[in-house]
Design a protein around this motif. Sequence first.
Motif, PDB file in Angstrom:
ATOM      1  N   THR A 163      -7.324  13.811  -2.390  1.00  0.00           N
ATOM      2  CA  THR A 163      -6.025  14.382  -1.762  1.00  0.00           C
ATOM      3  C   THR A 163      -5.098  13.473  -0.905  1.00  0.00           C
ATOM      4  O   THR A 163      -5.756  12.560  -0.349  1.00  0.00           O
ATOM      5  CB  THR A 163      -6.252  15.579  -0.665  1.00  0.00           C
ATOM      6  N   ALA A 164      -3.893  13.689  -1.247  1.00  0.00           N
ATOM      7  CA  ALA A 164      -3.050  12.490  -0.537  1.00  0.00           C
ATOM      8  C   ALA A 164      -1.720  13.249   0.030  1.00  0.00           C
ATOM      9  O   ALA A 164      -1.323  14.224  -0.430  1.00  0.00           O
ATOM     10  CB  ALA A 164      -2.699  11.368  -1.535  1.00  0.00           C
ATOM     11  N   PHE A 165      -0.901  12.568   1.044  1.00  0.00           N
ATOM     12  CA  PHE A 165       0.345  13.167   1.203  1.00  0.00           C
ATOM     13  C   PHE A 165       1.159  11.625   1.518  1.00  0.00           C
ATOM     14  O   PHE A 165       0.776  10.736   1.661  1.00  0.00           O
ATOM     15  CB  PHE A 165      -0.059  13.900   2.645  1.00  0.00           C
ATOM     16  N   GLU A 166       2.544  12.278   1.531  1.00  0.00           N
ATOM     17  CA  GLU A 166       3.554  11.189   1.709  1.00  0.00           C
ATOM     18  C   GLU A 166       4.175  11.354   3.158  1.00  0.00           C
ATOM     19  O   GLU A 166       4.521  12.356   3.398  1.00  0.00           O
ATOM     20  CB  GLU A 166       4.655  11.210   0.455  1.00  0.00           C
ATOM     21  N   LEU A 167       4.247   9.879   3.440  1.00  0.00           N
ATOM     22  CA  LEU A 167       5.046   9.842   4.770  1.00  0.00           C
ATOM     23  C   LEU A 167       5.814   8.645   4.728  1.00  0.00           C
ATOM     24  O   LEU A 167       5.325   7.477   4.508  1.00  0.00           O
ATOM     25  CB  LEU A 167       4.138   9.791   5.984  1.00  0.00           C
ATOM     26  N   ASN A 168       7.146   8.687   5.094  1.00  0.00           N
ATOM     27  CA  ASN A 168       7.977   7.700   5.228  1.00  0.00           C
ATOM     28  C   ASN A 168       7.922   6.779   3.845  1.00  0.00           C
ATOM     29  O   ASN A 168       7.840   5.586   3.729  1.00  0.00           O
ATOM     30  CB  ASN A 168       7.738   6.677   6.330  1.00  0.00           C
ATOM     31  N   LYS A 169       7.663   7.450   2.634  1.00  0.00           N
ATOM     32  CA  LYS A 169       7.903   6.944   1.486  1.00  0.00           C
ATOM     33  C   LYS A 169       6.474   6.201   1.178  1.00  0.00           C
ATOM     34  O   LYS A 169       6.477   5.303   0.332  1.00  0.00           O
ATOM     35  CB  LYS A 169       9.039   6.133   1.050  1.00  0.00           C
ATOM     36  N   LYS A 170       5.630   6.291   1.881  1.00  0.00           N
ATOM     37  CA  LYS A 170       4.237   5.715   1.690  1.00  0.00           C
ATOM     38  C   LYS A 170       3.153   6.635   1.397  1.00  0.00           C
ATOM     39  O   LYS A 170       3.419   7.874   1.904  1.00  0.00           O
ATOM     40  CB  LYS A 170       3.549   4.848   2.829  1.00  0.00           C
ATOM     41  N   TRP A 171       2.382   6.461   0.417  1.00  0.00           N
ATOM     42  CA  TRP A 171       1.319   7.518   0.202  1.00  0.00           C
ATOM     43  C   TRP A 171      -0.101   7.149   1.210  1.00  0.00           C
ATOM     44  O   TRP A 171      -0.503   6.163   0.929  1.00  0.00           O
ATOM     45  CB  TRP A 171       0.869   7.595  -1.227  1.00  0.00           C
ATOM     46  N   CYS A 209       0.781  -1.232  -0.073  1.00  0.00           N
ATOM     47  CA  CYS A 209       0.023  -0.073  -0.025  1.00  0.00           C
ATOM     48  C   CYS A 209       0.880   1.285  -0.033  1.00  0.00           C
ATOM     49  O   CYS A 209       1.842   1.295   0.580  1.00  0.00           O
ATOM     50  CB  CYS A 209      -1.001  -0.108   1.132  1.00  0.00           C
ATOM     51  N   GLY A 210       0.378   2.142  -0.954  1.00  0.00           N
ATOM     52  CA  GLY A 210       1.002   3.570  -0.845  1.00  0.00           C
ATOM     53  C   GLY A 210       2.360   3.585  -1.443  1.00  0.00           C
ATOM     54  O   GLY A 210       2.991   4.655  -1.303  1.00  0.00           O
ATOM     55  N   LYS A 211       3.093   2.514  -1.891  1.00  0.00           N
ATOM     56  CA  LYS A 211       4.517   2.454  -2.380  1.00  0.00           C
ATOM     57  C   LYS A 211       4.409   2.759  -3.986  1.00  0.00           C
ATOM     58  O   LYS A 211       4.027   1.981  -4.545  1.00  0.00           O
ATOM     59  CB  LYS A 211       5.195   1.181  -1.966  1.00  0.00           C
TER      60      LYS A 211
END
Length: 360
Positions: free
Chosen positions: A276-284, A37-39
């Motif tokens: 809307t999304a944001f990135e944290l520790n290379k995950k979205w 997920c998110g990568k």
Amino acid sequence: QKKSWRCSILRGFFYFLLYCQLYRHLLKVFNFETTECGKLEPIEGDIRTFAPWTAAIFIREGDSPPKYFTTGTIIGPNTILASARGPFGSIFRGANTDGLLPPPSIVVIGAGLNSTDYSATDEHAQFSEINYLQPHLAHEATNEHYHFMLYHLKTQLDIRTPYVKAICLMGELSQGSAPRYGLELISTGFSIPNLRTSLATLNIATVKILSSQLCSSYFRFHYKREPIESHAYCGAKLHGLTHAHKSSLDFLKTAAGFLNVEATLGESCLLHGAITAFELNKKWFLAGIVTMIPDRKKGTCDDRSVYVYGRISQHLNWMTQSINCSPNNFACEDSSNTCIPITSVCNGIYDCPGGKDEHE
């Protein structure tokens, strides 16, 4: 000495159990059960790999090619999150019958798409029919504007490809209020250059969160009532790339392949379901979903438009339980995370604790 040795073993075992419980709790809170997920696996110049969680929801009408209905977000290999107008069971006040939900038998989900053109696909596109539609039955009664929907797929998506991924859900957001005023988020979803165009293309932009005061004023002007801040927040696309923060600008330029950035990601109108999304520790992570576009009521929509985003933070328990039960079971949303077969829903028998499976 033997007693001390035994105590040390017991103490170590206790700490091990505590660690396991904490680890499982973090997995649940941050939705890391799906490691993919998110990568992102970005491919320069291919915008799909910068928004791989974007899904198009199509409707079949007779023998005609499926038509675009709305935008969804992939939150699991079998689960698509979207929004619909009005509280569940009714249409948003003043809306036409197109606010009603379609029967599951005519719904098709597409992922890994560049546009909402069903026929313009390549080998990276994936499609699935759905098992069932799941509205959020516990949606706040005071929210008359929108409700969230989950589309549970018959065919599991392959989320290991660069073109199709699940975005992460972050439980920590449920502890806070709406995103802070001035916060800059990345927006992904389908958009159109103007309201005269029916074909939408995948778009990435930068959205700035508006203050609660400005959001309230804008909302009152269009809807003649106060917004519920815990349910929604307002955001506006940054007009042109010159106003974006460097980190956002770098992301946008890479997504566009460093080719004609303004034209590729230029002025447009986001469609319902964009996020809307944001990135944290290379995950979205998912922050909010476009649920209302007030300017469209006035016949306009462009880069100066304000969008109303539905906050997902208060609905995370429903989403995560539904993901765990998907695709062939129904989430009872009880403290035991009970899943029951789909065939047991609306059969006249209360199979869920609390009877949610027989909710009208």
